[in-house]
Design a protein around this motif. Structure first.
Motif, PDB file in Angstrom:
ATOM      1  N   MET A  84      50.606  78.500  40.387  1.00  0.00           N
ATOM      2  CA  MET A  84      49.492  78.725  39.493  1.00  0.00           C
ATOM      3  C   MET A  84      48.816  77.379  39.222  1.00  0.00           C
ATOM      4  N   SER A  85      47.489  77.322  39.422  1.00  0.00           N
ATOM      5  CA  SER A  85      46.763  76.089  39.133  1.00  0.00           C
ATOM      6  C   SER A  85      45.970  76.262  37.848  1.00  0.00           C
ATOM      7  N   LYS A  86      46.201  75.363  36.920  1.00  0.00           N
ATOM      8  CA  LYS A  86      45.492  75.418  35.647  1.00  0.00           C
ATOM      9  C   LYS A  86      44.125  74.763  35.814  1.00  0.00           C
ATOM     10  N   THR A  87      43.195  75.196  34.967  1.00  0.00           N
ATOM     11  CA  THR A  87      41.798  74.857  35.147  1.00  0.00           C
ATOM     12  C   THR A  87      41.193  74.297  33.872  1.00  0.00           C
ATOM     13  N   ILE A  88      40.272  73.349  34.049  1.00  0.00           N
ATOM     14  CA  ILE A  88      39.411  72.882  32.962  1.00  0.00           C
ATOM     15  C   ILE A  88      38.053  73.524  33.189  1.00  0.00           C
ATOM     16  N   LEU A  89      37.560  74.249  32.201  1.00  0.00           N
ATOM     17  CA  LEU A  89      36.241  74.865  32.293  1.00  0.00           C
ATOM     18  C   LEU A  89      35.207  73.908  31.715  1.00  0.00           C
ATOM     19  N   VAL A  90      34.135  73.681  32.467  1.00  0.00           N
ATOM     20  CA  VAL A  90      33.076  72.776  32.034  1.00  0.00           C
ATOM     21  C   VAL A  90      31.731  73.499  32.134  1.00  0.00           C
ATOM     22  N   PRO A  91      31.182  73.941  30.998  1.00  0.00           N
ATOM     23  CA  PRO A  91      29.851  74.543  31.027  1.00  0.00           C
ATOM     24  C   PRO A  91      28.798  73.440  31.158  1.00  0.00           C
ATOM     25  N   ILE A  92      27.819  73.649  32.014  1.00  0.00           N
ATOM     26  CA  ILE A  92      26.746  72.668  32.157  1.00  0.00           C
ATOM     27  C   ILE A  92      25.393  73.353  32.002  1.00  0.00           C
ATOM     28  N   ASP A  93      24.437  72.581  31.491  1.00  0.00           N
ATOM     29  CA  ASP A  93      23.093  73.117  31.289  1.00  0.00           C
ATOM     30  C   ASP A  93      22.013  72.166  31.795  1.00  0.00           C
ATOM     31  N   GLY A  94      22.421  71.132  32.509  1.00  0.00           N
ATOM     32  CA  GLY A  94      21.453  70.179  33.033  1.00  0.00           C
ATOM     33  C   GLY A  94      21.173  69.020  32.091  1.00  0.00           C
ATOM     34  N   SER A  95      21.760  69.028  30.917  1.00  0.00           N
ATOM     35  CA  SER A  95      21.517  67.955  29.949  1.00  0.00           C
ATOM     36  C   SER A  95      22.374  66.733  30.258  1.00  0.00           C
ATOM     37  N   LYS A  96      21.970  65.608  29.679  1.00  0.00           N
ATOM     38  CA  LYS A  96      22.723  64.366  29.834  1.00  0.00           C
ATOM     39  C   LYS A  96      24.129  64.508  29.243  1.00  0.00           C
ATOM     40  N   ASN A  97      24.244  65.228  28.141  1.00  0.00           N
ATOM     41  CA  ASN A  97      25.551  65.407  27.501  1.00  0.00           C
ATOM     42  C   ASN A  97      26.480  66.279  28.331  1.00  0.00           C
ATOM     43  N   ALA A  98      25.925  67.242  29.029  1.00  0.00           N
ATOM     44  CA  ALA A  98      26.750  68.064  29.918  1.00  0.00           C
ATOM     45  C   ALA A  98      27.259  67.214  31.076  1.00  0.00           C
ATOM     46  N   SER A  99      26.431  66.308  31.556  1.00  0.00           N
ATOM     47  CA  SER A  99      26.846  65.403  32.624  1.00  0.00           C
ATOM     48  C   SER A  99      27.965  64.471  32.146  1.00  0.00           C
ATOM     49  N   LYS A 100      27.853  63.986  30.911  1.00  0.00           N
ATOM     50  CA  LYS A 100      28.917  63.155  30.334  1.00  0.00           C
ATOM     51  C   LYS A 100      30.213  63.943  30.218  1.00  0.00           C
ATOM     52  N   ALA A 101      30.101  65.195  29.806  1.00  0.00           N
ATOM     53  CA  ALA A 101      31.284  66.047  29.672  1.00  0.00           C
ATOM     54  C   ALA A 101      31.933  66.279  31.031  1.00  0.00           C
ATOM     55  N   LEU A 102      31.113  66.502  32.052  1.00  0.00           N
ATOM     56  CA  LEU A 102      31.659  66.706  33.393  1.00  0.00           C
ATOM     57  C   LEU A 102      32.366  65.446  33.882  1.00  0.00           C
ATOM     58  N   ASP A 103      31.781  64.293  33.629  1.00  0.00           N
ATOM     59  CA  ASP A 103      32.399  63.025  34.033  1.00  0.00           C
ATOM     60  C   ASP A 103      33.758  62.868  33.348  1.00  0.00           C
ATOM     61  N   TRP A 104      33.824  63.181  32.074  1.00  0.00           N
ATOM     62  CA  TRP A 104      35.082  63.078  31.324  1.00  0.00           C
ATOM     63  C   TRP A 104      36.096  64.086  31.863  1.00  0.00           C
ATOM     64  N   ALA A 105      35.636  65.302  32.148  1.00  0.00           N
ATOM     65  CA  ALA A 105      36.525  66.343  32.669  1.00  0.00           C
ATOM     66  C   ALA A 105      37.067  65.969  34.048  1.00  0.00           C
ATOM     67  N   ILE A 106      36.248  65.339  34.865  1.00  0.00           N
ATOM     68  CA  ILE A 106      36.704  64.878  36.182  1.00  0.00           C
ATOM     69  C   ILE A 106      37.851  63.888  36.007  1.00  0.00           C
ATOM     70  N   SER A 107      37.701  62.966  35.076  1.00  0.00           N
ATOM     71  CA  SER A 107      38.771  61.994  34.804  1.00  0.00           C
ATOM     72  C   SER A 107      40.047  62.687  34.353  1.00  0.00           C
ATOM     73  N   MET A 108      39.909  63.664  33.461  1.00  0.00           N
ATOM     74  CA  MET A 108      41.072  64.412  32.980  1.00  0.00           C
ATOM     75  C   MET A 108      41.730  65.203  34.113  1.00  0.00           C
ATOM     76  N   ALA A 109      40.919  65.824  34.948  1.00  0.00           N
ATOM     77  CA  ALA A 109      41.452  66.620  36.058  1.00  0.00           C
ATOM     78  C   ALA A 109      42.233  65.743  37.027  1.00  0.00           C
ATOM     79  N   LYS A 110      41.729  64.552  37.282  1.00  0.00           N
ATOM     80  CA  LYS A 110      42.441  63.625  38.174  1.00  0.00           C
ATOM     81  C   LYS A 110      43.786  63.228  37.573  1.00  0.00           C
ATOM     82  N   LEU A 111      43.795  62.916  36.286  1.00  0.00           N
ATOM     83  CA  LEU A 111      45.032  62.479  35.627  1.00  0.00           C
ATOM     84  C   LEU A 111      46.077  63.592  35.566  1.00  0.00           C
TER      85      LEU A 111
END
Length: 148
Positions: free
Chosen positions: A1-28
């Motif tokens: 079973m692979s656990k998932t981080i859900l990242v909603p995006i809407d094209g905003s700068k803040n959504a991009s920041k959230a995705l960048d942070w989530a990518i870091s968390m997913a790697k760790l």
């Protein structure tokens, strides 16, 4: 079973920041990312009268592609396992429904990471209405990346 981080995006700068942070968390943590974008259903009297169903679907897909193009580039560079998904409807409802639907799947949502624009004066500019609703409706931890 692979656990998932859900990242909603809407094209905003803040959504991009959230995705960048989530990518870091997913790697760790070795988690998968599920990046979602909710497009409106356009199920109004006027839309139904002026446009056929296929035109509306094409428009939703076009909007989805525009919003997700930068995210897809970030994800490709990250080398993190991911899925990008189009959802149709109210963003708050789509996010909560996606979490609920995945609860007993092979890829349950471990947490949500989302940006907050904080544009709704009703919530004192601290959280956007979608962030606020998700925090109160989600059945998993929610991390809000604040606006600048």
């Amino acid at each position: 079973m692979s656990k998932t981080i859900l990242v909603p995006i809407d094209g905003s700068k803040n959504a991009s920041k959230a995705l960048d942070w989530a990518i870091s968390m997913a790697k760790l943590a070795g988690l998968k990312l599920l990046v979602i974008n909710a497009q409106p259903s356009f199920q109004t009297v006027h839309a139904k009268a002026l446009f056929n169903h296929e035109d509306i679907e094409q428009y939703q897909q076009q909007l989805f592609n525009e919003v997700t193009e930068p995210a897809r580039a970030m994800l490709q560079q990250s080398d993190v396992q991911h899925e990008v998904k189009l959802l149709i409807g109210d963003a708050k409802n789509c996010i909560v429904q996606e979490i609920t639907d995945r609860q007993n799947s092979n890829s349950p949502v471990e947490m949500i990471v989302m940006g907050s624009r904080g544009t709704n004066p009703l919530f004192s500019g601290l959280l956007g209405s979608v962030s606020y609703a998700v925090i109160h409706s989600a059945i998993c931890p929610v991390t809000i990346i604040p606006h600048d």
